[in-house]
Design a protein around this motif. Structure first.
Motif, PDB file in Angstrom:
ATOM      1  N   TRP A 238       0.823  -1.209   0.000  1.00  0.00           N
ATOM      2  CA  TRP A 238       0.000   0.000   0.000  1.00  0.00           C
ATOM      3  C   TRP A 238       0.852   1.253   0.000  1.00  0.00           C
ATOM      4  N   ALA A 239       2.030   1.198   0.625  1.00  0.00           N
ATOM      5  CA  ALA A 239       2.931   2.343   0.572  1.00  0.00           C
ATOM      6  C   ALA A 239       3.361   2.609  -0.865  1.00  0.00           C
ATOM      7  N   GLN A 240       3.647   1.543  -1.621  1.00  0.00           N
ATOM      8  CA  GLN A 240       4.050   1.710  -3.009  1.00  0.00           C
ATOM      9  C   GLN A 240       2.902   2.260  -3.853  1.00  0.00           C
ATOM     10  N   VAL A 241       1.704   1.731  -3.645  1.00  0.00           N
ATOM     11  CA  VAL A 241       0.542   2.259  -4.371  1.00  0.00           C
ATOM     12  C   VAL A 241       0.315   3.727  -4.016  1.00  0.00           C
ATOM     13  N   SER A 242       0.523   4.055  -2.743  1.00  0.00           N
ATOM     14  CA  SER A 242       0.313   5.438  -2.308  1.00  0.00           C
ATOM     15  C   SER A 242       1.316   6.385  -2.944  1.00  0.00           C
ATOM     16  N   ILE A 243       2.539   5.912  -3.192  1.00  0.00           N
ATOM     17  CA  ILE A 243       3.504   6.731  -3.924  1.00  0.00           C
ATOM     18  C   ILE A 243       2.929   7.066  -5.301  1.00  0.00           C
ATOM     19  N   GLY A 244       2.329   6.075  -5.941  1.00  0.00           N
ATOM     20  CA  GLY A 244       1.696   6.327  -7.232  1.00  0.00           C
ATOM     21  C   GLY A 244       0.583   7.349  -7.147  1.00  0.00           C
ATOM     22  N   ARG A 245      -0.190   7.304  -6.056  1.00  0.00           N
ATOM     23  CA  ARG A 245      -1.288   8.262  -5.896  1.00  0.00           C
ATOM     24  C   ARG A 245      -0.772   9.689  -5.774  1.00  0.00           C
ATOM     25  N   THR A 246       0.402   9.857  -5.148  1.00  0.00           N
ATOM     26  CA  THR A 246       0.933  11.219  -5.016  1.00  0.00           C
ATOM     27  C   THR A 246       1.240  11.819  -6.378  1.00  0.00           C
ATOM     28  N   TYR A 247       1.689  10.981  -7.304  1.00  0.00           N
ATOM     29  CA  TYR A 247       1.947  11.477  -8.652  1.00  0.00           C
ATOM     30  C   TYR A 247       0.649  11.721  -9.411  1.00  0.00           C
ATOM     31  N   GLU A 248      -0.349  10.897  -9.164  1.00  0.00           N
ATOM     32  CA  GLU A 248      -1.656  11.092  -9.800  1.00  0.00           C
ATOM     33  C   GLU A 248      -2.218  12.463  -9.444  1.00  0.00           C
ATOM     34  N   LEU A 249      -2.016  12.873  -8.197  1.00  0.00           N
ATOM     35  CA  LEU A 249      -2.590  14.136  -7.721  1.00  0.00           C
ATOM     36  C   LEU A 249      -2.120  15.321  -8.555  1.00  0.00           C
ATOM     37  N   VAL A 250      -0.885  15.266  -9.028  1.00  0.00           N
ATOM     38  CA  VAL A 250      -0.332  16.407  -9.776  1.00  0.00           C
ATOM     39  C   VAL A 250      -0.238  16.127 -11.274  1.00  0.00           C
ATOM     40  N   GLY A 251      -0.855  15.040 -11.720  1.00  0.00           N
ATOM     41  CA  GLY A 251      -0.912  14.767 -13.147  1.00  0.00           C
ATOM     42  C   GLY A 251       0.376  14.260 -13.755  1.00  0.00           C
ATOM     43  N   ASP A 252       1.266  13.722 -12.907  1.00  0.00           N
ATOM     44  CA  ASP A 252       2.515  13.140 -13.426  1.00  0.00           C
ATOM     45  C   ASP A 252       2.234  11.676 -13.758  1.00  0.00           C
ATOM     46  N   CYS A 253       1.649  11.462 -14.925  1.00  0.00           N
ATOM     47  CA  CYS A 253       1.160  10.129 -15.278  1.00  0.00           C
ATOM     48  C   CYS A 253       2.287   9.130 -15.510  1.00  0.00           C
ATOM     49  N   ALA A 254       3.425   9.593 -16.016  1.00  0.00           N
ATOM     50  CA  ALA A 254       4.538   8.673 -16.249  1.00  0.00           C
ATOM     51  C   ALA A 254       5.065   8.124 -14.928  1.00  0.00           C
ATOM     52  N   SER A 255       5.215   8.986 -13.920  1.00  0.00           N
ATOM     53  CA  SER A 255       5.700   8.542 -12.608  1.00  0.00           C
ATOM     54  C   SER A 255       4.649   7.699 -11.895  1.00  0.00           C
ATOM     55  N   GLU A 256       3.390   8.064 -12.086  1.00  0.00           N
ATOM     56  CA  GLU A 256       2.305   7.266 -11.495  1.00  0.00           C
ATOM     57  C   GLU A 256       2.318   5.856 -12.067  1.00  0.00           C
ATOM     58  N   LEU A 257       2.435   5.755 -13.385  1.00  0.00           N
ATOM     59  CA  LEU A 257       2.452   4.451 -14.042  1.00  0.00           C
ATOM     60  C   LEU A 257       3.631   3.613 -13.559  1.00  0.00           C
ATOM     61  N   ALA A 258       4.807   4.233 -13.443  1.00  0.00           N
ATOM     62  CA  ALA A 258       5.991   3.500 -12.993  1.00  0.00           C
ATOM     63  C   ALA A 258       5.806   3.008 -11.552  1.00  0.00           C
ATOM     64  N   ALA A 259       5.215   3.839 -10.707  1.00  0.00           N
ATOM     65  CA  ALA A 259       5.017   3.455  -9.313  1.00  0.00           C
ATOM     66  C   ALA A 259       4.030   2.299  -9.195  1.00  0.00           C
ATOM     67  N   MET A 260       2.962   2.330  -9.977  1.00  0.00           N
ATOM     68  CA  MET A 260       1.968   1.269  -9.920  1.00  0.00           C
ATOM     69  C   MET A 260       2.533  -0.040 -10.471  1.00  0.00           C
ATOM     70  N   GLN A 261       3.322   0.052 -11.527  1.00  0.00           N
ATOM     71  CA  GLN A 261       3.955  -1.155 -12.067  1.00  0.00           C
ATOM     72  C   GLN A 261       4.947  -1.744 -11.064  1.00  0.00           C
ATOM     73  N   LYS A 262       5.612  -0.899 -10.317  1.00  0.00           N
ATOM     74  CA  LYS A 262       6.554  -1.366  -9.293  1.00  0.00           C
ATOM     75  C   LYS A 262       5.816  -2.100  -8.178  1.00  0.00           C
ATOM     76  N   ALA A 263       4.617  -1.636  -7.828  1.00  0.00           N
ATOM     77  CA  ALA A 263       3.822  -2.323  -6.802  1.00  0.00           C
ATOM     78  C   ALA A 263       3.501  -3.751  -7.233  1.00  0.00           C
ATOM     79  N   ILE A 264       3.160  -3.916  -8.495  1.00  0.00           N
ATOM     80  CA  ILE A 264       2.828  -5.246  -9.011  1.00  0.00           C
ATOM     81  C   ILE A 264       4.067  -6.131  -9.086  1.00  0.00           C
ATOM     82  N   THR A 265       5.177  -5.539  -9.519  1.00  0.00           N
ATOM     83  CA  THR A 265       6.416  -6.305  -9.670  1.00  0.00           C
ATOM     84  C   THR A 265       7.016  -6.705  -8.326  1.00  0.00           C
ATOM     85  N   ASP A 266       7.025  -5.781  -7.395  1.00  0.00           N
ATOM     86  CA  ASP A 266       7.724  -6.004  -6.124  1.00  0.00           C
ATOM     87  C   ASP A 266       6.924  -6.815  -5.116  1.00  0.00           C
ATOM     88  N   PHE A 267       5.604  -6.813  -5.228  1.00  0.00           N
ATOM     89  CA  PHE A 267       4.779  -7.460  -4.205  1.00  0.00           C
ATOM     90  C   PHE A 267       3.752  -8.408  -4.816  1.00  0.00           C
TER      91      PHE A 267
END
Length: 321
Positions: A238-267
């Motif tokens: 959830w911490a990793q997903v939440s990192i993705g949400r912080t990027y979503e808030l400011v419209g940084d879609c590339a960083s959001e996508l990378a963070a969400m993919q990392k959540a799936i890969t790492d856990f």
């Protein structure tokens, strides 16, 4: 050191002279923030309760007895009944049973646990005013008890739940200072991230919001990196997903996508873990044996939804540059 509430039943059995092995059923930290994610769970727990004097807590009078509640005929059975009620979601029933136990045996070996679960029950009933008083009095009466770190964490959690993020941060930082390396500190670090994120969500775009998001990301990353023994447990996905949400808030879609993919890969879900069984389901609260994969599955599901939305043209529910 935090302990599984499931072991309270074992404590009662041991105090009564019976043998007991913890069942693994745990009612531990509930979700905080956004209605997603669970915290904590699956602690080994102790079967010996310790207190350091004092009996004052929520619902107790100056003499340390539960005023207005008839003493239980069997205080240990009342604690057992209180734990069962708590685990079943009957928080009012838990309070009554535990107060009856305290009225009968205010200085008994199960008294610290009874006081703590009373405060937990009040928090579950959304009465953070009474819960905060209970946790604070618990810490004053039993500063060396094994639940002291959890009590301090719950104080911060109560402030978070009522939207007082400034005081939440103050109290959660106390967990990091006094109980470094504990499970409670790991959960505090995650909730610190949520507290900064919630403030960022209502801040005007600009430097102040950006600073809050940097602090949120740092706290989320610390919740993953600083607690390797829990890495991949219930907090980290959830911490990793939440990192993705912080990027979503400011419209940084590339960083959001990378963070969400990392959540799936790492856990990923571990098919060899007993908690991956279809028969391992969580009821009220969490079942410790099911926590890890249940939380991973929920986090992965959210991450996948973000990825699906981002890969839709135009992105669904997202504003991308």
């Amino acid at each position: 050191m935090t302990r599984s509430l499931s072991n309270f039943v074992c404590i009662v059995a041991v105090l009564s002279g019976a043998a007991c092995s913890p069942s693994g059923n745990d009612v531990s930290r509930s979700a905080t923030g956004g209605g997603t994610g669970g915290l904590g769970g699956n602690n080994a727990g102790d079967v010996v309760l310790g207190g350091t004097g004092g009996t004052s807590s929520v619902g107790t009078g100056a003499a340390g007895t539960a005023g207005g509640v008839a003493p239980a005929a069997d205080p240990l059975q009342a604690v057992d009944d209180g734990v069962t009620a708590f685990q079943g979601g009957d928080y009012a029933g838990a309070i009554m049973n535990l107060m009856a136990s305290l009225a009968a045996d205010p200085n008994g070996p199960a008294a610290p646990a009874a006081h703590f679960i009373i405060a937990r029950s009040q928090q579950q009933l959304s009465d953070c005013t009474m819960a905060l008083a209970g946790y604070r009095m618990f810490l004053e009466s039993y500063p060396k008890d094994d639940f002291a770190d959890d009590a301090q964490y719950r104080i911060g959690q109560c402030y978070f739940e009522t939207g007082d993020y400034v005081n939440a941060l103050v109290e959660l930082q106390k967990v990091l200072s006094a109980y470094a390396g504990s499970d409670a500190a790991n959960d505090a670090q995650y909730t610190i991230g949520l507290s900064y994120f919630e403030q960022a969500k209502v801040a005007a775009p600009g430097a102040a919001q950006d600073a809050l998001l940097v602090q949120a990301r740092a706290a989320f990353q610390a919740a993953i990196s600083d607690y390797p023994e829990r890495s991949g447990g219930t907090t980290s996905p959830w911490a990793q997903v939440s990192i993705g949400r912080t990027y979503e808030l400011v419209g940084d879609c590339a960083s959001e996508l990378a963070a969400m993919q990392k959540a799936i890969t790492d856990f990923p879900i571990d098919p060899n873990d007993p908690s991956a069984s279809a028969n391992c389901t969580a009821g009220t609260g969490h079942l410790g044996a099911c926590d890890v994969n249940n939380q991973r599955a929920a986090a992965i599901a959210e991450a996948n939804q973000h990825i699906t939305d981002l890969n839709t043209v135009p992105p669904m529910s997202h504003t991308c540059p």
